[in-house]
Design a protein around this motif. Structure first.
Motif, short mmCIF file in Angstrom:
data_model
loop_
_atom_site.label_atom_id
_atom_site.label_comp_id
_atom_site.label_asym_id
_atom_site.label_seq_id
_atom_site.Cartn_x
_atom_site.Cartn_y
_atom_site.Cartn_z
N SER A 1 0.83 -1.20 0.00
CA SER A 1 0.00 0.00 0.00
C SER A 1 0.86 1.26 0.00
N ALA A 2 1.95 1.24 0.78
CA ALA A 2 2.85 2.39 0.81
C ALA A 2 3.42 2.62 -0.58
N LEU A 3 3.87 1.54 -1.21
CA LEU A 3 4.44 1.65 -2.56
C LEU A 3 3.41 2.23 -3.54
N THR A 4 2.20 1.66 -3.51
CA THR A 4 1.16 2.10 -4.44
C THR A 4 0.83 3.58 -4.21
N GLN A 5 0.66 3.94 -2.94
CA GLN A 5 0.33 5.32 -2.60
C GLN A 5 1.46 6.27 -3.03
N LEU B 1 -0.20 5.80 9.23
CA LEU B 1 1.07 6.47 8.98
C LEU B 1 1.70 6.18 7.61
N PRO B 2 1.76 4.88 7.18
CA PRO B 2 2.44 4.59 5.90
C PRO B 2 1.82 5.33 4.72
N LEU B 3 0.51 5.60 4.77
CA LEU B 3 -0.12 6.29 3.65
C LEU B 3 0.12 7.80 3.74
N ARG B 4 0.43 8.27 4.93
CA ARG B 4 0.71 9.70 5.08
C ARG B 4 2.12 10.04 4.59
N TYR B 5 3.05 9.14 4.83
CA TYR B 5 4.44 9.36 4.37
C TYR B 5 4.86 8.21 3.47
N PRO B 6 4.19 8.02 2.34
CA PRO B 6 4.39 6.79 1.56
C PRO B 6 5.80 6.65 0.98
N LEU C 1 -6.64 11.67 0.99
CA LEU C 1 -6.61 10.59 1.98
C LEU C 1 -7.76 10.72 2.96
N HIS C 2 -8.21 9.62 3.46
CA HIS C 2 -9.13 9.47 4.57
C HIS C 2 -8.56 10.26 5.76
#
Lengths: 325, 284
Positions: B228-232, B250-255, B244-245
């Motif tokens: 998910s981090a990679l994709t984001q 955290l991983p999606l906030r600082y992908p 973003l939701h």
């Protein structure tokens, strides 16, 4: 006069967990000769070859190939030898020529040299016409020959062959033997493992018989045959009706006689050449006409039975497991 | 690199050619070249990075595309592409594992190890060809994407960084492939293990649908899934991301940071395991 040894094994030991695959195997192979490592499946032949070719580290003991220690200088050992493994390890999707080029360039050979040597090797192994076809299309015998050709691209002075003819039809086997004889004539030192007694008999100057990880006999094929006991005296009569009288006559001179009416043959333990000549003389003075009289040496099959208490083929069914790993 | 340290054996009466000591790089390229010949002979080997992802793109885009509304330029199709690319590079472990197991099974690895080369060349060569393999997939998917309305809406630097992260991911996954390939005894076993693990891992993420509407527990799992981090990260770098939701993990906030971190962590943990498994598989 001492000849230098191209291959020396000194007390090689290999354990796989609790299994002892090789338990103190030693032998020497003089330069330019052929050693046959003979034994049933699971005897430890492949493991011994894998240790000598630096693929597996011995648990104990060591060895030298072309003077280089397998533990201290494995890189020099790899430069000095070629290996043809049990399965023909050619790349099926590559053509014969591409297989040769791959291994040649990994050896660090000059590209022009590789091209020249590939042509020569393909020619020599009767693969010239198939050189540009993928190895997938090759027959079993062709694959083996290509495998061997690939092992020879850097002209190694020492060659290890692990069961080079397993799975080949008789004709391909004889062809491969001829190629191997040529190599030896050119000065290559050969160590070959085999479960075929005939193969060792045909090719080897010396034979080391191993069973269950230890050397149980060694010598020239002739010495091994002598070692396994007396030769047999075989008398073949011309007329079947003479068989009975002939048997009576023979019984006066030997301990026991075995009669084979179908082959018109009498077999008895021989007690040497003079003994045989004397018996031949007795028959010559009698009315009995003979087709043949002679000494028959035991085959290596008999030797194997004598040494191990089981036939080579029987052992195949036994522990086939660790040889494969 | 071509120093003349490798000498011929004086003891033998056979005349031998010069054996030059070559470096790891030269040897690895020779092995990689062999793998490229394989692809040339069997182009269907490229299906996993060409037809398969393109089919996924088309299937997902046209089957689900109309029911999943993504408020970005290009809609669901543009959103989807980074996900499929992330899945494809994650699958590069598959390519390595299958190739390595086949070579081990057929005794090709042993033959290489009996030559005067650095034993690592077998693995490095396989890595080279695997990264090239994945890169072909990235090109094919980018071209497919362009035809269905995907595009990069940022600058060259960000665009390149996106591709770099994907290739970096492929590198990390090579170690997973070496590990699995060394541990498995047959190509069939590799297929089984890889399908059973890689499919759930690549689906249980933000790859094909936003995580927003997932149940809370599932959303947490999906958002911490390294994929998910990679994709984001790739979506953000290419300007294909949606807002973003509010309570995204955290991983999606600082992908980008997390992706680089995952690449390092996966490599640091799996590489020693992979090398140990490969050694014990081959040395005994």
């Amino acid at each position: 006069m001492t000849r230098s040894h191209a291959i020396e094994a000194e007390g090689l030991v290999k354990h796989f967990g609790d299994t002892v695959a090789v338990d103190g195997v030693s032998f020497v192979v003089p330069e330019g000769t052929v050693l046959g490592l003979l034994g049933p499946n699971g005897a430890g032949k492949t493991t011994t070859v894998r240790m000598m070719t630096t693929l597996t580290r011995p648990t104990g003991g060591t060895g030298r190939v072309a003077g280089h220690d397998i533990l201290a200088d494995p890189a020099a050992v790899r430069r000095s030898m070629g290996l043809t493994g049990q399965a023909a390890t050619v790349d099926e999707l590559l053509t014969g020529r591409e297989n040769l080029r791959l291994i040649g360039s990994l050896y660090g050979l000059d590209p022009a040299y590789i091209r020249r040597a590939s042509d020569e090797l393909l020619e020599r192994f009767s693969l010239a016409d198939a050189g540009d076809r993928t190895a997938k299309t090759y027959s079993g015998g062709m694959r083996r020959r290509l495998d061997l050709a690939v092992s020879l691209i850097a002209t190694p002075p020492v060659l290890f062959l692990d069961e080079p003819t397993t799975g080949l039809d008789p004709r391909s086997r004889v062809e491969l033997w001829d190629v191997l004889r040529e190599l030896v004539a050119d000065g290559t030192t050969l160590l070959l493992t085999t479960q075929y007694l005939e193969e060792a008999d045909q090719l080897a100057d010396n034979i080391v018989v191993i069973d269950r990880g230890t050397v149980i006999a060694e010598g020239t094929p002739l010495q091994l045959k002598d070692q396994s006991g007396a030769a047999a005296l075989v008398v073949t009569v011309s007329r079947p009706e003479d068989l009975g009288i002939a048997e009576q006559m023979l019984r006066d001179h030997v301990a026991e006689v075995h009669t084979d009416p179908g082959a018109r043959q009498l077999t008895a333990p021989a007690e040497g050449l003079t003994h045989m000549t004397r018996i031949a003389g007795i028959f010559a003075e009698s009315q009995i006409e003979l087709d043949d009289i002679g000494l028959k040496r035991p085959s290596l099959d008999d030797v194997f039975l004598h040494l191990t208490g089981h036939r080579a083929e029987d052992a195949l069914a036994d522990d086939q497991t660790e040889e494969a790993s | 690199m071509n120093d003349q340290t490798g000498t011929t054996t004086r003891r033998s009466q056979i005349s031998r050619p010069d054996i030059r000591q070559t470096g790891l790089l030269t040897q690895s390229f020779a092995i990689a070249r062999r793998n490229f010949i394989h692809i040339k002979r069997m182009p269907e080997m490229l299906m996993d990075v060409t037809i398969q992802p393109v089919m996924f793109v088309l299937l997902f885009a046209f089957v689900f595309g109309s029911s999943i509304a993504i408020p970005i330029d290009g809609g669901y199709k543009a959103f989807l592409l980074a996900g499929i690319m992330a899945q494809t590079v994650a699958f590069s472990s598959f390519i390595v594992a299958v190739g390595l197991t086949a070579d081990l099974e057929k005794g090709i690895v042993d033959r290489m190890r009996s030559l005067p080369i650095n034993p690592a060349a077998v693995l490095v060569g396989r890595s080279f060809s695997s990264v090239a393999h994945s890169s072909i997939g990235l090109v094919v998917m980018s071209l497919t994407g362009l035809t269905i309305g995907w595009g990069i809406h940022t600058d060259v630097f960000r665009a390149a960084l996106g591709y770099l992260l994907l290739v970096g991911w492929a590198f990390a996954m090579i170690w997973v492939g070496i590990w699995v390939g060394s541990a498995m005894r047959s190509v069939e076993a590799v297929n089984g293990v890889m399908f059973a693990t890689m499919f759930p891992i690549t689906f249980l993420a933000n790859t094909f649908a936003p995580t927003d509407s997932m149940p809370d527990w599932l959303r947490t799992v999906a958002e911490w899934n390294p994929i998910s981090a990679l994709t984001q990260a790739v979506r953000e770098l290419w300007g294909n991301d949606m807002p973003l939701h509010a309570d995204a993990e955290l991983p999606l906030r600082y992908p980008v940071v997390f992706t680089i971190g995952w690449i390092i962590v996966i490599t640091a943990v799996v590489a020693p395991l992979a090398i140990r498994t490969f050694r014990s598989r081959t040395a005994d």
